[in-house]
Scaffold this motif. Sequence first.
Motif, PDB file in Angstrom:
ATOM      1  N   VAL A   8       7.163  32.023  40.842  1.00 43.22           N
ATOM      2  CA  VAL A   8       7.278  30.873  39.930  1.00 43.22           C
ATOM      3  C   VAL A   8       8.736  30.451  39.798  1.00 43.22           C
ATOM      4  O   VAL A   8       9.079  29.267  39.906  1.00 43.22           O
ATOM      5  N   GLU A   9       9.622  31.424  39.577  1.00 44.66           N
ATOM      6  CA  GLU A   9      11.047  31.100  39.427  1.00 44.66           C
ATOM      7  C   GLU A   9      11.670  30.668  40.749  1.00 44.66           C
ATOM      8  O   GLU A   9      12.513  29.779  40.786  1.00 44.66           O
ATOM      9  N   ARG A  10      11.235  31.332  41.835  1.00 44.23           N
ATOM     10  CA  ARG A  10      11.824  30.997  43.131  1.00 44.23           C
ATOM     11  C   ARG A  10      11.477  29.568  43.534  1.00 44.23           C
ATOM     12  O   ARG A  10      12.317  28.841  44.045  1.00 44.23           O
ATOM     13  N   ARG A  11      10.229  29.148  43.284  1.00 44.71           N
ATOM     14  CA  ARG A  11       9.846  27.767  43.622  1.00 44.71           C
ATOM     15  C   ARG A  11      10.643  26.763  42.783  1.00 44.71           C
ATOM     16  O   ARG A  11      11.113  25.739  43.287  1.00 44.71           O
ATOM     17  N   ALA A  12      10.809  27.075  41.501  1.00 48.93           N
ATOM     18  CA  ALA A  12      11.553  26.156  40.629  1.00 48.93           C
ATOM     19  C   ALA A  12      13.013  26.060  41.071  1.00 48.93           C
ATOM     20  O   ALA A  12      13.607  24.976  41.066  1.00 48.93           O
ATOM     21  N   ARG A  13      13.611  27.190  41.477  1.00 54.20           N
ATOM     22  CA  ARG A  13      15.000  27.151  41.946  1.00 54.20           C
ATOM     23  C   ARG A  13      15.117  26.386  43.259  1.00 54.20           C
ATOM     24  O   ARG A  13      16.078  25.670  43.492  1.00 54.20           O
ATOM     25  N   ALA A  53      12.472  41.272  37.946  1.00 59.06           N
ATOM     26  CA  ALA A  53      11.133  40.730  38.220  1.00 59.06           C
ATOM     27  C   ALA A  53      11.104  39.238  37.902  1.00 59.06           C
ATOM     28  O   ALA A  53      10.446  38.456  38.585  1.00 59.06           O
ATOM     29  N   TYR A  54      11.837  38.855  36.850  1.00 61.15           N
ATOM     30  CA  TYR A  54      11.882  37.440  36.452  1.00 61.15           C
ATOM     31  C   TYR A  54      12.480  36.577  37.563  1.00 61.15           C
ATOM     32  O   TYR A  54      11.888  35.590  37.995  1.00 61.15           O
ATOM     33  N   MET A  55      13.656  36.974  38.046  1.00 53.13           N
ATOM     34  CA  MET A  55      14.325  36.182  39.077  1.00 53.13           C
ATOM     35  C   MET A  55      13.560  36.210  40.396  1.00 53.13           C
ATOM     36  O   MET A  55      13.602  35.263  41.168  1.00 53.13           O
ATOM     37  N   TRP A 111       9.867  21.027  37.240  1.00 55.71           N
ATOM     38  CA  TRP A 111       9.009  21.634  38.265  1.00 55.71           C
ATOM     39  C   TRP A 111       8.023  22.627  37.641  1.00 55.71           C
ATOM     40  O   TRP A 111       6.843  22.625  37.953  1.00 55.71           O
ATOM     41  N   HIS A 112       8.513  23.483  36.729  1.00 56.56           N
ATOM     42  CA  HIS A 112       7.604  24.413  36.042  1.00 56.56           C
ATOM     43  C   HIS A 112       6.447  23.638  35.397  1.00 56.56           C
ATOM     44  O   HIS A 112       5.296  24.044  35.454  1.00 56.56           O
ATOM     45  N   GLN A 113       6.799  22.529  34.767  1.00 54.93           N
ATOM     46  CA  GLN A 113       5.813  21.700  34.081  1.00 54.93           C
ATOM     47  C   GLN A 113       4.836  21.072  35.092  1.00 54.93           C
ATOM     48  O   GLN A 113       3.626  21.053  34.875  1.00 54.93           O
ATOM     49  N   TYR A 157      15.596  19.371  36.527  1.00 57.03           N
ATOM     50  CA  TYR A 157      14.709  19.461  37.692  1.00 57.03           C
ATOM     51  C   TYR A 157      13.907  20.766  37.664  1.00 57.03           C
ATOM     52  O   TYR A 157      12.710  20.794  37.942  1.00 57.03           O
ATOM     53  N   HIS A 158      14.598  21.862  37.344  1.00 59.14           N
ATOM     54  CA  HIS A 158      13.970  23.191  37.332  1.00 59.14           C
ATOM     55  C   HIS A 158      12.796  23.231  36.335  1.00 59.14           C
ATOM     56  O   HIS A 158      11.676  23.614  36.693  1.00 59.14           O
ATOM     57  N   GLU A 159      13.060  22.814  35.108  1.00 60.88           N
ATOM     58  CA  GLU A 159      12.012  22.902  34.072  1.00 60.88           C
ATOM     59  C   GLU A 159      10.902  21.889  34.335  1.00 60.88           C
ATOM     60  O   GLU A 159       9.727  22.162  34.056  1.00 60.88           O
TER      61      GLU A 159
HETATM   62 ZN    ZN Z   1      12.478  28.939  35.499  1.00 62.15          ZN
END
Ligand code: ZN
Length: 210
Positions: free
Chosen positions: A156-161, A150-152, A123-125, A119-121
């Motif tokens: 972008v990461e927060r929306r995917a999580r 910065a990554y976490m 969403w990134h796509q 689901y996470h990846e």
């Molecule tokens: Zn991610």
Amino acid sequence: MLSDEVRIFRPGEPVQVVRAPMSIGAETYGLPGPVPTDAWHVLDHAVSVIHRVTPWATVIAAPTLVAEATYDDYPCREFLRRRDSEKNYVKLGGRSFGNEGLIALSLYSWSGYLISTAYHEAWHQLERILDKKILDEIDGHLIPLSWGSAYMDSMVERRARCFETWAMRFEEGMPGLRLSSQVDAIFDAAATGEIAKEWYKMQQKAARGR
Ligand SMILES: [Zn+2]
């Protein structure tokens, strides 16, 4: 069980099996490694999740997925160091390569994580085809929270999580709450594949208009 089997799932094509190690996308590699038996068991489901959310994506599942990275990029992750090289490698659960329409999954982890990573990846796509207004709507609901990198902390990461967490509730059949807010409606349309279907329709219409 130790495996060097890499499975490639192209949309609408039979599964292709190749041997690790292999290069996948930019600076990312599929390596041999231990694969829990239940990871193979849920892999087809994880792939079906990705092909529902982003039907165009090719999925590559490798026993272990690593990427060249520095510790500062991913302070939250496990690192491997090659004896013959100055390069460091970070172990990844998955990675989305937007330009290539490619999603890589690692099988080393436990099976529940494999589905949430799908689901996470995905969403990134999917974000590549989403209007900025939709992303702003989601961002507007996220509360400030520091994960220590910065990554976490990136939006972008927060929306995917957020999407991954949202979707996993329904994997277990949790009742209610499915459409209680605008963000629910966005995630629901993403998870059911409605956004992808609408996007394909728009592409066809645009192609006819040319
Ligand atoms: Zn991610």
